[in-house]
Scaffold this motif. Sequence first.
Motif, PDB file in Angstrom:
ATOM      1  N   LEU A  34       0.876  -1.171   0.000  1.00 11.80           N
ATOM      2  CA  LEU A  34       0.000   0.000   0.000  1.00 11.80           C
ATOM      3  C   LEU A  34       0.912   1.219   0.000  1.00 11.80           C
ATOM      4  O   LEU A  34       1.662   1.426   0.955  1.00 11.80           O
ATOM      5  CB  LEU A  34      -0.903   0.001   1.231  1.00 11.80           C
ATOM      6  N   PHE A  68      -7.594  -2.142   2.493  1.00 12.39           N
ATOM      7  CA  PHE A  68      -6.453  -2.890   1.963  1.00 12.39           C
ATOM      8  C   PHE A  68      -6.213  -4.156   2.790  1.00 12.39           C
ATOM      9  O   PHE A  68      -5.968  -5.228   2.237  1.00 12.39           O
ATOM     10  CB  PHE A  68      -5.199  -2.015   1.954  1.00 12.39           C
ATOM     11  N   LEU A  73     -10.153  -2.754  -3.537  1.00 14.73           N
ATOM     12  CA  LEU A  73      -9.365  -1.690  -2.934  1.00 14.73           C
ATOM     13  C   LEU A  73     -10.012  -0.340  -3.223  1.00 14.73           C
ATOM     14  O   LEU A  73     -10.794  -0.204  -4.171  1.00 14.73           O
ATOM     15  CB  LEU A  73      -7.945  -1.693  -3.498  1.00 14.73           C
TER      16      LEU A  73
END
Length: 385
Positions: A92, A309, A320
């Motif tokens: 991420l 996430f 997402l």
Amino acid sequence: MDKVKVGIIGVGNMGSGHIGFVKNIPEAELVAICDIDKAKADAKAAEAGCKAYYSTDELFAAKAVDMVIIAVPHYSHTPITIQAFENGVHVLCEKPIAVTKSDAQKMIDAHAKHPELRFGLVFQQRTNEAHKKIKKLIEGGEFGKIVRVNWIVTDWFRSQSYYDSGTWRATWAGEGGGVLLNQCPHHLDLFQWFFGLPVKVRSSVSIGKYHDIEVEDDVNTYCEFADGSTGNFITSTGEFPGTNRLEIMGTRGRMVFEDGVIRFRRTEEDVNHFCRTTPESFPSMTTWDIEVPYKKDSGNQHQNVVAAFVKAVLDPKAKLVADGEEGIRSVEFGNAMLYSGLKHEDVAIPMDTAKYDAMLQELIKNSKFVKKEAKAAIVDMSNSY
């Protein structure tokens, strides 16, 4: 896997914030803090009750994490993301995905080799309820055919003191750009999320118009889209109090989003049809002035992105907030604006990445920021809006 083991790479402003976000997610366990500043890494790790690492090599060699949140300077996003994928770790990444379209593509290509891993971006503005409402109205055709869009985003006022607070700030070698790369990635993402990418841009870009800096602090861009519609994107860090105003003109009226209010002046019928069929030379049309309701935001937008996430790591079918692959669009948009303004020419999208990279390398060569200073400054550079 019952809990996702999370590591945070970079504990500057945003990285430090992510510590709290992760700890508030029941399905996540913060197990690692990684930063080249040992004192800061130790302090944050002690505060969070986890282990400190001082390099990504050390972190990934330990096989301690399932996912990482990358909150380091822009130029480091690409190599660390690639390294994470090569070590089987989900990523991420904070905004922007990269400094250049070519670097963003390297990250996307690396992810393509590991499709079992999740790759996301912290575009938390997509979770803003007003933005979600506007997106829904566009997709539902409420505005008819969109013919023109204007977005003025000049409420990014920054002082000279802000820029003087770090040698890396507002330099080509230290940051890779100015207002487009530091302050505006979310708005560039929202612009393309709402309307898609234009096919051509023409920009006026001012270097150090309001500040003693070597990068852009004022941008005015004209856009053309494939369907013939047009747009303008204006941003600056030199205006106060500034404006954040999105206007969408469609064949069913005009929408304005400003100060948290969505106003829609809706026409009684399609403007194009009315234009071609009315017998009057100076006609008018009935309109309705509507304040569009939307539910108010609840919770922390950043935490919502992280939570989504973590859920996606546990459930491959979960969506997402923003897939990593989408990040290349806003970077290309910003790169095209900057190239157009500095070269004084129209730029077609998709753009020639080799030309942009060559221009940036020339700017870096003459940058005031000394690269040897980068290591010492790196922890303080982390996503400081």
